[in-house]
Design a protein around this motif. Sequence first.
Motif, PDB file in Angstrom:
ATOM      1  N   LEU A  33       0.806  -1.170  -0.050  1.00  0.00           N
ATOM      2  CA  LEU A  33       0.222  -0.029  -0.017  1.00  0.00           C
ATOM      3  C   LEU A  33       0.802   1.275   0.200  1.00  0.00           C
ATOM      4  O   LEU A  33       0.462   2.173  -0.555  1.00  0.00           O
ATOM      5  N   LYS A  41       4.122  -0.445   4.075  1.00  0.00           N
ATOM      6  CA  LYS A  41       2.970  -1.101   4.482  1.00  0.00           C
ATOM      7  C   LYS A  41       2.311  -1.782   3.557  1.00  0.00           C
ATOM      8  O   LYS A  41       2.100  -1.476   2.408  1.00  0.00           O
ATOM      9  N   MET A  43      -1.051  -5.341   2.657  1.00  0.00           N
ATOM     10  CA  MET A  43      -2.360  -5.753   3.376  1.00  0.00           C
ATOM     11  C   MET A  43      -2.754  -6.865   2.478  1.00  0.00           C
ATOM     12  O   MET A  43      -2.437  -7.116   1.391  1.00  0.00           O
ATOM     13  N   ASP A 101      -9.207  -7.975   7.063  1.00  0.00           N
ATOM     14  CA  ASP A 101      -7.897  -7.764   6.445  1.00  0.00           C
ATOM     15  C   ASP A 101      -6.774  -7.661   7.176  1.00  0.00           C
ATOM     16  O   ASP A 101      -6.961  -6.994   8.316  1.00  0.00           O
ATOM     17  N   TYR A 103      -2.815  -6.293   8.071  1.00  0.00           N
ATOM     18  CA  TYR A 103      -2.151  -5.592   7.767  1.00  0.00           C
ATOM     19  C   TYR A 103      -0.776  -5.708   8.308  1.00  0.00           C
ATOM     20  O   TYR A 103      -0.514  -6.112   9.304  1.00  0.00           O
ATOM     21  N   GLU A 105       3.264  -3.679   8.720  1.00  0.00           N
ATOM     22  CA  GLU A 105       4.123  -2.755   8.490  1.00  0.00           C
ATOM     23  C   GLU A 105       5.567  -2.937   8.762  1.00  0.00           C
ATOM     24  O   GLU A 105       5.838  -3.228   9.976  1.00  0.00           O
ATOM     25  N   THR A 124      -4.973  -6.592  12.428  1.00  0.00           N
ATOM     26  CA  THR A 124      -6.346  -6.632  12.020  1.00  0.00           C
ATOM     27  C   THR A 124      -7.139  -5.478  12.374  1.00  0.00           C
ATOM     28  O   THR A 124      -8.019  -4.675  11.776  1.00  0.00           O
TER      29      THR A 124
END
Length: 142
Positions: A33, A41, A43, A101, A103, A105, A124
């Motif tokens: 993303l 980042k 997803m 979803d 994620y 980082e 999440t």
Amino acid sequence: MADPQPVLDAAGVNALLRRAFPDAQPAAFPNVLEVAPGRVKVMAPYRDGLLRPGGVISGPTLMSLADTAAYALVLAHVGDQLMAVTSSLLMNFLRGAKPGDLYAEAEMLRLGRRNAVCDVRLWTEGPHRLAAQANVTYAIPA
């Protein structure tokens, strides 16, 4: 020391990942993303089949996204080095990752000529409620 500067943006990293994994189903494949100096980042879209008994996202799914986020981070900062490989992955599971979803980082802790050390945080529900944290080291080919 200043954060390393990326050589690829999110679209460039996504293109490299899709080239590296041509058989991956696009709807299930993680998507980069954001790319920033020393950070990415990522997803992974939620889908049936990610849950373990107990109704939380499985550990192997979390580990896979941690590894993918670290790989994306390395590619973003060193470019087309598809033969970079994981040499170490240490995973800390902090709480169950609720369905949704997923994620990640990733932050570059050290980028050298031969290896990269990354910190990856996964969630999440939001970055304030981490489900897991990983330290991932990638070997970079000469």
